[in-house]
Write an enzyme that holds these catalytic residues in place. Structure first.
Site, PDB file in Angstrom:
ATOM      1  N   HIS A 129      -2.622  -9.782  -1.036  1.00 62.30           N
ATOM      2  CA  HIS A 129      -3.589  -8.467  -0.869  1.00 62.30           C
ATOM      3  C   HIS A 129      -4.136  -8.355   0.279  1.00 62.30           C
ATOM      4  O   HIS A 129      -4.076  -7.543   1.307  1.00 62.30           O
ATOM      5  CB  HIS A 129      -3.469  -7.653  -2.178  1.00 62.30           C
ATOM      6  CG  HIS A 129      -3.992  -6.134  -1.159  1.00 62.30           C
ATOM      7  ND1 HIS A 129      -2.902  -5.005  -1.503  1.00 62.30           N
ATOM      8  CD2 HIS A 129      -4.809  -5.048  -2.433  1.00 62.30           C
ATOM      9  CE1 HIS A 129      -3.784  -3.790  -0.798  1.00 62.30           C
ATOM     10  NE2 HIS A 129      -5.926  -3.963  -1.297  1.00 62.30           N
ATOM     11  N   ASP A 180       0.932  -0.868  -0.008  1.00 65.42           N
ATOM     12  CA  ASP A 180       0.084  -0.133   0.055  1.00 65.42           C
ATOM     13  C   ASP A 180       1.166   1.161  -0.031  1.00 65.42           C
ATOM     14  O   ASP A 180       0.685   2.357   0.878  1.00 65.42           O
ATOM     15  CB  ASP A 180      -1.152  -0.101   1.218  1.00 65.42           C
ATOM     16  CG  ASP A 180      -2.093  -1.426   1.551  1.00 65.42           C
ATOM     17  OD1 ASP A 180      -2.986  -1.214   0.672  1.00 65.42           O
ATOM     18  OD2 ASP A 180      -1.076  -2.207   1.463  1.00 65.42           O
ATOM     19  N   HIS A 197     -10.703  -2.588   7.755  1.00 61.01           N
ATOM     20  CA  HIS A 197     -10.920  -3.268   6.501  1.00 61.01           C
ATOM     21  C   HIS A 197     -11.284  -4.737   7.187  1.00 61.01           C
ATOM     22  O   HIS A 197     -12.305  -5.219   6.586  1.00 61.01           O
ATOM     23  CB  HIS A 197      -9.917  -3.411   5.089  1.00 61.01           C
ATOM     24  CG  HIS A 197      -9.587  -2.356   4.475  1.00 61.01           C
ATOM     25  ND1 HIS A 197     -10.889  -2.384   3.558  1.00 61.01           N
ATOM     26  CD2 HIS A 197      -9.165  -2.485   4.203  1.00 61.01           C
ATOM     27  CE1 HIS A 197     -10.043  -1.208   2.413  1.00 61.01           C
ATOM     28  NE2 HIS A 197      -9.290  -0.813   3.592  1.00 61.01           N
ATOM     29  N   ASN A 254      -6.532  -4.311  -4.460  1.00 64.72           N
ATOM     30  CA  ASN A 254      -8.350  -3.981  -5.196  1.00 64.72           C
ATOM     31  C   ASN A 254      -7.717  -1.567  -6.095  1.00 64.72           C
ATOM     32  O   ASN A 254      -8.419  -2.020  -7.170  1.00 64.72           O
ATOM     33  CB  ASN A 254      -9.221  -3.890  -3.958  1.00 64.72           C
ATOM     34  CG  ASN A 254      -8.516  -2.770  -3.178  1.00 64.72           C
ATOM     35  OD1 ASN A 254      -7.656  -3.150  -2.687  1.00 64.72           O
ATOM     36  ND2 ASN A 254      -9.130  -1.300  -2.857  1.00 64.72           N
ATOM     37  N   TYR A 308      -1.676   4.442  -6.642  1.00 64.62           N
ATOM     38  CA  TYR A 308      -1.940   4.995  -5.880  1.00 64.62           C
ATOM     39  C   TYR A 308      -3.399   6.461  -6.641  1.00 64.62           C
ATOM     40  O   TYR A 308      -1.995   7.283  -7.654  1.00 64.62           O
ATOM     41  CB  TYR A 308      -2.563   5.662  -4.702  1.00 64.62           C
ATOM     42  CG  TYR A 308      -2.406   4.162  -3.650  1.00 64.62           C
ATOM     43  CD1 TYR A 308      -3.669   4.118  -2.881  1.00 64.62           C
ATOM     44  CD2 TYR A 308      -1.600   4.179  -2.790  1.00 64.62           C
ATOM     45  CE1 TYR A 308      -4.007   2.781  -1.960  1.00 64.62           C
ATOM     46  CE2 TYR A 308      -1.691   2.882  -2.055  1.00 64.62           C
ATOM     47  CZ  TYR A 308      -3.428   2.494  -1.390  1.00 64.62           C
ATOM     48  OH  TYR A 308      -3.406   1.788  -0.610  1.00 64.62           O
ATOM     49  N   ASP A 312      -1.462  -2.965  -3.952  1.00 64.65           N
ATOM     50  CA  ASP A 312      -2.163  -1.961  -4.172  1.00 64.65           C
ATOM     51  C   ASP A 312      -0.887  -0.688  -4.154  1.00 64.65           C
ATOM     52  O   ASP A 312      -0.195   0.448  -3.159  1.00 64.65           O
ATOM     53  CB  ASP A 312      -2.682  -1.235  -2.301  1.00 64.65           C
ATOM     54  CG  ASP A 312      -4.289  -1.432  -2.578  1.00 64.65           C
ATOM     55  OD1 ASP A 312      -4.992  -1.948  -4.042  1.00 64.65           O
ATOM     56  OD2 ASP A 312      -4.896  -0.259  -1.608  1.00 64.65           O
TER      57      ASP A 312
END
Length: 333
Positions: free
Chosen positions: A217, A52, A226, A123, A88, A85
């Site tokens: 992920h 991320d 989450h 995602n 971004y 991720d």
């Protein structure tokens, strides 16, 4: 709504039962692509895990990268794992998207980080042009970049099974809100997941490595924003447990975590603190929480045939937590 949820869970369970039935008839090797990575001369392996992260240096991405470089040199790492991720907010637009260089090449510049980066998709990556991240052309721009949907890295004493988890999550398909997901090469969902799980189950079953580590992920167990990913608990977790997987490593939640399964030796490790973090959420789950840090940082993993050593670091490179496991004694230290 409750009836629809029950039907959805029932269909997922049926899919899993069909997978197990089919796998019993298989005699050939799984179709996941395999890559080989050599051990050090002393038979050990050392790596960093980051997730991320791709924000062109913002949200302390650059600071985390600096400390990764420092720790990477101390540990003499062999490679880096990215838990997804990678870019971004919406992945890459194409192979010529400057975000690849601005968020990756120009950020992770330390000498110790000039090693292979094995990456899975998250995602947010699926919201862009997925084919771009998978395209070998990116390796001409930066030869460290190795990204595939699902694949295996064999390092003799350990096999890493990288799993494409985004297609598992139903809400991305049926309720994407204002987001667009690039399902080219993935749809239909049920067939894609069935084939992937069948191949993964067979590869895990055939593995003779001392350590089996699965990388995805999405969270399987998480106390952060989450939380648990129900689709993975229903479909993927039984395969990991039945094949005695040691570690499940993920990102998705922007934090650092270690959770132990209460009914198996499986350990859940979250390294999703590569940039934007600090969600301010804590929701306990049924398994045993050993460590949780709601902030930025990364993870290291050092392996020998009999020992695994994990450490989590914050944005300043300070060790927040250490954990080890002795394979020979088959118990935690």
């Amino acid at each position: 709504m409750a009836g629809l949820c029950s039907k959805s869970v029932a269909l997922d369970l049926l899919l899993l039962l069909l997978l197990v039935a089919l796998s019993s008839f298989l005699s050939c090797s799984a179709e996941l692509r395999r890559l080989d990575h050599p051990l050090k001369n002393d038979g050990s392996l050392s790596l960093l895990v980051i997730g991320d992260w791709g924000r062109k240096g913002a949200y302390n991405q650059s600071e985390v990268a600096t400390q990764m470089g420092r720790i990477g040199e101390v540990l003499d790492i062999d490679f880096v794992i990215s838990t997804g991720d990678n870019f971004y907010e919406d992945g890459l637009t194409g192979v010529d998207d400057k975000a690849f260089e601005e968020s990756f090449t120009s950020i992770y510049t330390a000498k110790s980080l000039q090693k292979p980066w094995y990456a899975v998709l998250g995602n947010h990556d699926y919201r862009g042009n997925v084919a771009a991240q998978l395209n070998p052309i990116l390796r001409r721009i930066d030869n460290r970049w190795i990204c595939m949907r699902s694949f295996i890295v064999n390092a003799e004493i350990v096999e890493f099974f990288f799993v494409d988890t985004t297609p598992f999550v139903k809400k991305y398909w049926i309720d994407p809100e204002d987001d667009h997901y690039d399902w080219r090469g993935v749809a239909p969902r049920e067939k894609y997941i069935s084939n992937l799980l069948k191949d993964l189950h067979q590869a895990l079953k055939e593995s003779s490595a001392a350590w089996k580590i699965v990388v995805g992920h999405h969270t399987m167990r998480s106390v952060s924003d989450h939380g648990d990913t129900q689709e993975l608990l229903t479909l993927l977790l039984p395969i990991l447990k039945s094949n005695e997987v040691d570690l499940y490593i993920n990102g998705h939640d922007h934090c650092l975590q270690h959770i132990s399964s209460k009914d198996s030796p499986l350990q859940y490790l979250t390294s999703g603190g590569g940039s934007k973090a600090w969600r301010g959420v804590f929701t306990p789950n049924a398994d045993k929480l050993r460590f949780f840090y709601d902030g930025q940082g990364f993870m290291s993993l050092q392996l020998t045939k009999t020992n695994a050593n994990v450490a989590f670091y914050d944005v300043f490179g300070r060790v927040l937590y250490k954990w080890s496991m002795d394979k020979q004694l088959d118990k935690e230290m």
